[in-house]
Motif scaffolding. Structure first.
Motif: not given
Ligand SMILES: Cc1cc2nc3c(=O)[nH]c(=O)nc-3n(C[C@H](O)[C@H](O)[C@H](O)COP(=O)(O)OP(=O)(O)OC[C@H]3O[C@@H](n4cnc5c(N)ncnc54)[C@H](O)[C@@H]3O)c2cc1C
Lengths: 488, 351
Positions: A261-270, A317-328
């Motif tokens: 929830a925290a990262v989705e708000d921030f990076v919109h990784a889906g 898309e791969r980088l977007r999925y990772w961006s959430g984790r990397k910006n946690a």
């Protein structure tokens, strides 16, 4: 204030702009990534060559001035926290990439080179430096060596210790030694594996002045699967099933609902916000390998109860999925005024118990906690959220964190998987190790630094400190292990 | 209890300045420091403590035969990925760690010490200590368990070791190509740099042996690219190479000492003894084996240093001291202080 004879000698060794002594100049160095601890050093030195590093150390040694090494200051355990009696030695100006051997697949770099800069320089040869801490845009290779840093791709490609071939090290006396080789042997025949001791030594044994790293060929293809799970238990079990099936994914990460929830708000990784946990599972290799492995992974995830599985269709898309984790971490920083990142490792099967207990502690301390997890290798990062401006919350966050670390030890794990002990977890070292083991570590330190001037007070507690800590714990009804062994 | 009795023996030994040696099956005695006649036999402490394939962790007592560990892991489709040489049927896990030797897979998966997660040891004071643990990532305190790899029983008895396990490749195939040394080195370098699923590489007798492993489609694509002939009995061939049973290593063939040269993987081939040496190359180019007369030792060591590595005589040196080249003084001082810390009464031999 520093004794003037020492400072006079120091300014003669270095260019004018390479010595900082005023409060304003030294303020940027007062803390690392663990910003609840701050202090000003006696002075800051920014040497521009290995020879200058050696000269500064020799001078400090002669004057018995302690030295605190610092890379980029992104460390999360206070390892680079200054000391008012000590010189802070920054590697910020040691940033040359000496060379890349594209046939041997190695790079030789200065300690202040940023992790990501190595990969950027190697990219023309389709090579990269594999360990990828989320801080890789900023942190230095010298800091990575000192902490044995990991990243989300370490399950398959190893930690820093597996990717460093050779170091040049300035000892506290100013002598330069070479540890490791450019070959695959870490040890010289007739010697000990000192490279193993240097990696993860948190600046206590020597200053790393040059690093030769192994480079990894960029795989033809990488794809990540993102799977939603109705419970963290189910997600944890799926992780075990993937590994048991003989697959070592390039990355295998888990996040709980508060974290997504925290990262989705921030990076919109889906990310799927209804899921209790999501898993990110990456496969890389040749096109054929990835196709084959992804099929098997998806099948295991489905059988493990995943409610939704999405596989990245392209690099973006791969980088977007990772961006959430990397910006946690920064994402958590946005939903809470302050957060405190923990770093225990546990045997993976203990995950349900540990997460359950963290939830209980979260209620007990009245502080929210998000969990991101290097699931493949059992390294858990609970992110405790608090507000330092509310009286008592910092202390509650620290007490909460300490309980999590001790829980990790209790279930057979460790207090730190990759962030190091620094100043932060120094008391918990007394829980994980016996006085005899700690004494051995002090002797190892003295084997390299007999005068005990490098990064004093970090990483290994004195037995005296453990005794104090033990007395406090008896008061709390939680005595330390090994009560029968002498602490003084 | 074996551990208790070992502790008692060491304490008693320390008290009267006695010397104790540590030995498993003795398979690696040829490359270890000589032992006194009073020896602790590690085979009294054996067995797998825990093996959790899903956690990728196995914990083993020091006296357990390497073969037993390998077969337990094979049963779960896993392996010790550093492919350790045994050098004898009874080789123990403790001896493997103490010698720190890795086999043909080393350049592609890692060295023995890379897979050590934790270890227990009884030091020269008779104290039982534990470092590292049973988890994949652990940076609490200095990494003493990896220091023990290659310590040859000079710091204490390694009583128990935890290793990271890896899955065995689904499939392996070896191809053989006739190439000269420089072309072979270039080919080995290329196989790695181009991310091919290579798991071993050896050039000997003018023939380059490349082993590929992994998922079926990946192996098929790789062997298609390199060509060459399929090697029949490949697993036997690699086992013979690893165990130094290949004719190249045979003492009878030319009676010359065996010198081991570690170097940069890209270092060009060098005729290191003016035609007097037989040379084999493995580990992707990073390891060169020479059968060469002792008079070449200095020159070979010089070349090795220049090529980023080192050389030593593995078999056929007149003494252990003469097998090695000198280590710089500050590093010798550090090693001596480490030894002094683990074994203050010099109960165990020195490196
Ligand atoms: C947002 C964020 C995300 C992060 N993600 C990760 C992650 O995914 N994985 C991970 O492992 N860590 C992570 N970290 C932690 C941190 O980035 C790493 O520990 C990193 O290796 C520290 O590098 P640095 O250059 O900033 O070192 P510093 O913080 O400056 O120093 C770290 C320690 O190394 C010593 N040191 C520095 N340079 C030298 C040298 N040349 N010689 C000897 N000692 C030296 C210092 O004394 C100190 O003890 C993260 C941190 C942040 C802020």
């Amino acid at each position: 204030m520093a004794p003037s004879t020492f400072l006079d000698a120091l300014v003669r060794l270095l260019p004018v702009a390479a010595v900082k002594t005023t409060v304003e100049e030294m303020r940027p160095f007062e803390c690392d990534g663990l910003s609840m601890y701050r202090a000003l050093p006696m002075c800051v030195a920014l040497p521009e060559s290995e020879a200058q590093v050696a000269a500064v150390l020799a001078l400090c040694h002669a004057h018995r001035v302690p030295v605190v090494p610092r890379g980029a200051g992104t460390g999360l355990s206070g390892g680079a926290l200054p000391d008012a009696r000590a010189l802070l030695l920054s590697t910020a100006r040691l940033t040359r990439i000496h060379g890349i051997d594209r046939d041997a697949c190695t790079a030789r770099v200065d300690p202040g080179v940023r992790n990501l800069a190595i990969s950027a320089a190697a990219a023309v040869h389709d090579l990269y430096y594999a360990p990828d801490p989320s801080s890789q845009i900023a942190c230095t290779i010298g800091g990575n060596v000192a902490e044995n840093s990991g990243g989300v791709h370490c399950l398959k490609y190893g930690l820093t210790v597996h990717n460093v071939r050779k170091l040049r090290v300035a000892l506290m006396t100013g002598e330069i030694v070479e540890i490791g080789t450019e070959s695959l042997d870490g040890t010289t025949p007739g010697g000990y594996d000192l490279l193993a001791l240097m990696v993860g030594s948190e600046g206590l044994l020597g200053i790393v002045t040059e690093v030769t790293v192994k480079l990894t060929p960029r795989p033809a293809l990488a794809q990540v699967a993102m799977a939603s799970f109705p419970s963290t238990e189910a997600a944890g079990a799926a992780v075990g099933a993937i590994l048991a099936a003989g697959i070592i994914p390039a990355g295998l990460e888990m996040m709980d609902r508060i974290a997504t929830a925290a990262v989705e708000d921030f990076v919109h990784a889906g990310y799927d916000l209804d899921a209790e946990a999501i898993l990110l599972c990456e496969s890389d290799g040749t096109t054929e390998e990835v196709a084959d492995e992804m099929k098997r992974i998806a099948e295991i995830l489905r059988r493990g109860g995943a409610t939704d599985i999405r596989v990245s269709r392209n690099e973006e898309e791969r980088l977007r999925y990772w961006s959430g984790r990397k910006n946690a971490f920064p994402a958590t920083g946005r939903i809470s005024p302050d957060y405190y990142c923990m770093d225990g490792t546990i045997p993976r099967r203990e995950l349900p118990r540990v997460l359950g207990e963290i939830q209980r502690l979260s209620r007990h301390y009245g502080l929210r906690c998000a969990n991101v997890f290097h699931a493949g290798d059992g390294n858990l990062h609970p992110l405790i959220m608090f507000d330092a401006n509310v009286a008592g919350e910092t202390e509650r966050a620290e007490a909460f964190g300490a309980e999590i670390l001790e829980l990790c030890v209790e279930v057979g794990g460790t207090i730190t998987g990759e962030h190091g002990v620094g100043i932060e977890k120094i008391d918990q070292m007394c829980v994980q190790f016996s006085p005899r083991e700690l004494t051995r570590m002090h002797e190892i330190k003295r084997a390299f630094d007999p005068a005990e001037l490098l990064n004093p007070g970090k990483a290994v507690p004195t037995l005296h400190r453990c005794a104090e800590f033990g007395r406090m714990r008896v008061g709390l009804g939680r005595p330390l292990p090994f009560p029968d062994l002498e602490r003084y | 209890m074996t551990i208790d009795s070992w502790q008692a023996r060491i304490k008693a030994g320390a008290a009267r300045c006695a010397r104790l040696g540590i030995r498993g099956s003795g398979s690696k005695a040829f490359c270890a420091p000589p032992l006194s006649h009073d020896v602790i036999d590690t085979r009294d402490h054996r067995g797998i403590v825990t093996y959790e394939p899903e956690e990728l962790v196995i914990v083993v007592r020091c006296g357990t035969p390497l073969a037993e560990v390998e077969s337990a892991m094979a049963g779960e489709g896993q392996m010790l990925a550093f492919e350790p040489p045994h050098f004898g049927p009874g080789a123990t896990i403790g001896g493997a760690v103490a010698a720190g030797l890795s086999g043909p897979r080393r350049p592609y998966t890692g060295a023995l010490r890379d897979f050590v997660l934790g270890a227990k040891l009884i030091d020269g004071k008779g104290d039982l200590l534990a470092f590292g643990g049973r988890v994949m990532k652990n940076v609490a305190g200095f990494d003493v368990s990896r220091l023990l790899a290659g310590s040859f029983g000079t710091l204490g008895i390694i009583t128990e070791v935890a290793f990271k396990c890896l899955p065995r490749p689904q499939q392996e195939q070896t191809r053989v190509l006739e190439l000269d040394a420089d072309a072979a080195i270039a080919m080995m370098n290329r196989c790695y740099a181009q991310a091919m699923p290579i798991t071993a590489s050896t050039w000997v007798g003018g023939m380059l042996h490349l082993r590929f492993g992994g998922a079926d489609p990946a192996v098929r694509a790789a062997v298609g690219r390199v060509g060459g002939e399929v090697l029949a009995n490949a697993s036997e061939w690699w086992a013979d190479w690893r165990e130094q049973r290949h004719p190249f290593f045979s003492p009878e063939v030319n009676g010359l000492p065996l010198q081991r040269v570690a170097c940069r993987a890209s270092a060009p081939f060098a005729d290191l003894a003016q035609g007097h040496a037989h040379q084999a190359i493995e580990w992707g180019g990073a390891l060169r084996w020479l059968r060469a007369p002792l008079v070449t030792q200095v020159m070979i060591a010089q070349w090795a240093r220049h090529a980023g590595g080192h050389a030593h005589v593995v078999r056929g040196a007149p003494s252990r001291a003469e097998a090695f080249t000198a280590i710089p003084a500050p590093l010798v001082a550090i090693a001596q202080r480490l030894k002094q810390s683990f074994d203050p009464y010099a109960v165990f031999p020195s490196l």
